[in-house]
Design a protein around this motif. Structure first.
Motif, short mmCIF file in Angstrom:
data_model
loop_
_atom_site.label_atom_id
_atom_site.label_comp_id
_atom_site.label_asym_id
_atom_site.label_seq_id
_atom_site.Cartn_x
_atom_site.Cartn_y
_atom_site.Cartn_z
N LEU A 125 -68.36 64.61 7.75
CA LEU A 125 -67.38 64.76 6.68
C LEU A 125 -65.97 64.64 7.23
CD1 LEU A 125 -66.65 65.46 3.74
CD2 LEU A 125 -66.79 67.88 4.38
N LEU A 126 -65.72 65.28 8.37
CA LEU A 126 -64.39 65.21 8.98
C LEU A 126 -64.04 63.78 9.37
CD1 LEU A 126 -61.92 66.78 9.98
CD2 LEU A 126 -63.11 67.11 12.16
N LEU A 127 -65.02 63.06 9.92
CA LEU A 127 -64.79 61.67 10.31
C LEU A 127 -64.52 60.81 9.08
CD1 LEU A 127 -64.78 59.45 12.49
CD2 LEU A 127 -67.27 59.24 12.12
N PHE A 128 -65.29 61.02 8.01
CA PHE A 128 -65.11 60.24 6.78
C PHE A 128 -63.73 60.48 6.17
CE2 PHE A 128 -65.55 60.06 2.10
CZ PHE A 128 -65.85 58.71 1.97
N LEU A 129 -63.32 61.74 6.08
CA LEU A 129 -62.00 62.05 5.52
C LEU A 129 -60.88 61.52 6.40
CD1 LEU A 129 -62.60 65.74 4.31
CD2 LEU A 129 -62.53 63.66 2.92
N ASN A 287 -72.27 49.33 -5.44
CA ASN A 287 -72.03 50.45 -6.34
C ASN A 287 -73.19 51.42 -6.33
OD1 ASN A 287 -69.50 50.23 -8.38
ND2 ASN A 287 -70.13 48.18 -7.75
N LEU A 288 -74.39 50.90 -6.21
CA LEU A 288 -75.56 51.77 -6.19
C LEU A 288 -75.57 52.63 -4.93
CD1 LEU A 288 -77.84 52.04 -8.28
CD2 LEU A 288 -79.26 50.62 -6.79
N LEU A 293 -71.01 59.01 -3.12
CA LEU A 293 -69.65 59.28 -2.66
C LEU A 293 -68.64 59.19 -3.80
CD1 LEU A 293 -69.65 57.32 0.74
CD2 LEU A 293 -69.89 59.79 0.38
N ILE A 294 -68.78 58.15 -4.65
CA ILE A 294 -67.86 57.99 -5.77
C ILE A 294 -67.99 59.14 -6.75
CG2 ILE A 294 -67.20 56.49 -7.69
CD1 ILE A 294 -68.19 54.12 -6.09
#
Length: 698
Positions: A125-129, A287-288, A293-294
């Motif tokens: 999560l930290l890497l993604f943000l 999109n699938l 995440l979206i």
């Protein structure tokens, strides 16, 4: 190094020389401070930034907004990370903790301990943000660099300081921009730019979207049980459509201003349809896969953005506003954002009244019932609170009060005001006076549930729009595979048939050229023997629906009085303006004081309005005041003087649309007279006539 725009041809190079307008070599000698704006490669992006720079009030406001957006993302990311890993929830909910005055600090876990005990998914999560933050930072820094160049362009090339931006209309900025082309030669394929060239650059992709909506290729229409046919168009779906058609490396447009040659050849239509279908499938799978995440991102956004509003002002979710589909449906070709929003803002009040004139009896009964129950429970809490104030400090009571208050606020929006009586037909015509578009099948049926449901898709509740956006990560993949994929051949044919190449501009939507002979509606013009060669040659496939080309032409000539349209378009505009002016000057000579309208009259809006005024019971002073205002709005007999007054305001079309808008919205000219009378009655009932950007009381 000098950059050249690659539009329809590549300029010749002669060392330091280039090819002039007529193929004559000339030397490019530029001032040192202005050489950076000679031969701009991407004029679409440049003119778009010039427009946004003016609308966003200069560099300081743009930079502040970018920094705040970045800070908000960092703030939300930090709050989420702290909620997941930085709070000792066992200590937080312990009764002993609440006795301590510094309990809020005692439940926070030290940062070193958080990082030491961070689980694997926490690192992910930290890497993604962090990646998203860095990408946003790069994008915003790039945008600031580009806008700093625009700032220099305003200050040096246009001689406009940021402090003067709010004192200038876009029309005035555009005149300076056209004059700067003669000095700087930003575009090398045309020595002089016109207003239409600039609009084409800024609105190239938007014009295609407007045409797709006008020809009912977008947005998709879905049948939902118990709700009927719904038009679905959200920001998420629009983003996917823009990526599909314009923004991806495999889109039909190989660059912003040029349609790929394969799409222009009829023999390649099947091949291009299959290629476009593969791109739709790729978007579907992306999109699938990105759905979790979206969806989580939207959930977090709506929670932080609307939580306080739900608690304090829940009634705002029952307010209506123009939907994204409605904004595209009502938009003229070559209409900038501020022009569109000005029209829709003036139509907001009558649209709200029209939608409020309908009520579902069963829904009203349920709303009254829920309002009664919630009010009763709320009254009980208020009585108990008056006896013991400590009751209001209970967490459960505060939650109940918030829920009850919100339910009452939403329910009251469904209960009509019993002291008011509305006429739906008049109210809808008052709406159309500003929106300009009304399908012919709606004429005379404004009181029906079908028309109400159609208008509701254009003017929807705020909570309905939020719900559509919230479920868009789920619905958009379905729409791509179910509605967009089967129509790829239609989209290929659309781009091939409705794309024209304009010198100095590139490939644009042919509807945006406002060619009334090619895309005009015959019902909007005189009889064939009167129109002659200028009569529209369009068929049902090539003509624009609802008279959009004619309305767009009138709107553009009103907002840009210095623009010279083609001869056939010029004749159409002059016929409308001169006929209106002739009736105003001869109302006491021709056919009596207010004239008589026949079915053979050629687009005679002012004359029909005068006949309607005669039938309205109003003082002579008010009639003469209206006519003086109409005459002042039209100005002199020439087109230049007719529109000279409106050219100074940001919303130039309002004076003209209030005098002939309700006539031109009806594409069946034989049904105009009765609609005119009802529309004028509504205008005079409200006792206002729009003039420019202001509303003047009669």
């Amino acid at each position: 190094m000098t950059n050249y725009a690659s539009l329809n041809e590549t300029p010749d190079f002669y060392g330091e020389y280039g090819t002039g307008e007529y193929g004559i070599p000339h030397q490019h000698v530029s001032e040192p401070t202005r050489s950076q704006w000679n031969h701009i490669e991407d004029l679409d992006s440049f003119f778009t930034r010039v427009y946004k720079y003016h609308q966003k009030h200069g560099f300081k406001c743009i930079a502040l907004k970018e920094v705040i957006d970045l800070h908000q993302f960092a703030f939300i990311s930090g709050v989420l990370f702290t909620m997941f890993f930085g709070i000792n929830y066992a200590l937080l909910f312990s009764p002993q903790t609440r006795i301590n005055d510094r309990w809020i600090f005692s439940v926070l876990i030290p940062f070193d301990d958080v990082m030491r005990d961070l689980p694997f998914w926490g690192w992910l999560l930290l890497l993604f943000l962090s990646i998203i933050f860095v990408l946003n930072l790069i994008r915003k820094l790039y945008a600031l660099v580009m806008y700093w160049d625009i700032k220099q362009f305003y200050n040096q090339a246009l001689a406009i300081d940021d402090a003067d931006l709010d004192n200038l209309t876009w029309h005035e900025v555009q005149k300076k921009l056209i004059h700067a082309q003669l000095d700087l030669q930003m575009c090398i394929h045309k020595r002089e730019l016109t207003e239409l060239d600039i609009y084409h650059r800024i609105l190239r992709q938007t014009n295609y979207l407007v045409a797709l909506v006008n020809k009912r290729l977008l947005p998709p229409r879905m049948y939902v049980p118990f709700l009927g046919e719904l038009v679905y168009w959200t920001k998420n779906l629009r983003l996917n459509i823009m990526i599909l058609f314009f923004w991806s490396p495999w889109s039909p447009f190989e660059n912003p201003w040029h349609l790929r040659e394969e799409y222009k050849r009829p023999g390649y239509r099947e091949k291009m349809a299959k290629e476009l279908g593969r791109q739709v499938l790729w978007l579907f799978f992306i999109n699938l896969l990105a759905f979790p995440l979206i969806f989580i991102g939207q959930l977090i956004f709506y929670f932080f953005n609307y939580c306080e509003q739900v608690r304090r002002e829940p009634g705002k979710f029952g307010i209506r506003y123009w939907s994204h589909y409605g904004q595209l449906y009502f938009r003229h070709f070559n209409e900038l954002d501020h022009e569109l929003y000005a029209r829709l803002s003036r139509a907001y009040k009558p649209a709200t009244k029209y939608m409020g004139s309908f009520s579902c009896p069963s829904l009203v009964i349920l709303a009254e019932h829920f309002t009664f129950m919630c009010s009763s429970i709320l009254a009980i809490f208020l009585i108990l609170g008056s006896l013991d104030n400590d009751i209001f400090y209970w967490d459960q009571v505060l939650t109940m009060l918030a829920i009850l208050t919100g339910t009452i606020g939403v329910a009251k929006n469904f209960i009509p005001d019993e002291t008011l009586i509305w006429c739906p037909e008049q109210l809808l015509e008052a709406v159309v006076l500003h929106t300009h578009y009304l399908p012919g099948v709606w004429q005379g049926f404004a009181h029906t549930a079908k028309v109400h449901a159609n208008v509701q898709q254009l003017f929807q509740f705020r909570f309905a729009a939020i719900l559509e956006e919230f479920v868009s990560p789920i619905v958009v993949p379905y729409i791509l595979i179910r509605h967009i994929y089967p129509r790829t051949l239609d989209y290929v044919d659309f781009f091939r048939n409705f794309t024209v190449s304009v010198v100095g501009v590139g490939d644009v939507c042919s509807f945006a050229q406002m060619d009334i002979r090619k895309h005009g509606n015959p019902d909007w013009h005189a009889d064939s023997e009167e129109a002659g060669d200028n009569a529209p040659q369009a068929n049902q496939y090539t003509q624009a629906e609802d008279g959009k080309v004619e309305l767009s032409l009138m709107h553009f000539t009103a907002t840009n009085p210095n623009w010279q349209p083609p001869p056939e378009a010029m004749e159409f505009v002059e016929n409308v303006n001169l006929e209106s002016h002739r009736v105003l000057l001869n109302d006491d000579v021709v056919n009596g004081p207010f004239g008589v309208v026949s079915d053979t009259d050629f687009l005679n809006p002012i004359k029909q309005e005068q006949e309607s005024i005669q039938s309205i019971s109003m003082p002579a002073r008010m009639r003469s005041s209206y006519m003086r205002g109409s005459l002042t709005g039209l100005g002199g007999i020439s087109r230049q003087s007719i529109f000279s007054q409106q050219a100074e305001g940001p919303d130039i079309f309002s004076s003209i649309e209030n005098m002939r808008g309700s006539t031109m919205v009806l594409h069946n000219r034989h049904a105009m007279r009765s609609a005119q009378q009802r529309a004028l009655e509504t205008i005079y009932t409200s006792s206002t006539i729009g003039r420019g950007n202001h509303t003047t009381a009669v």
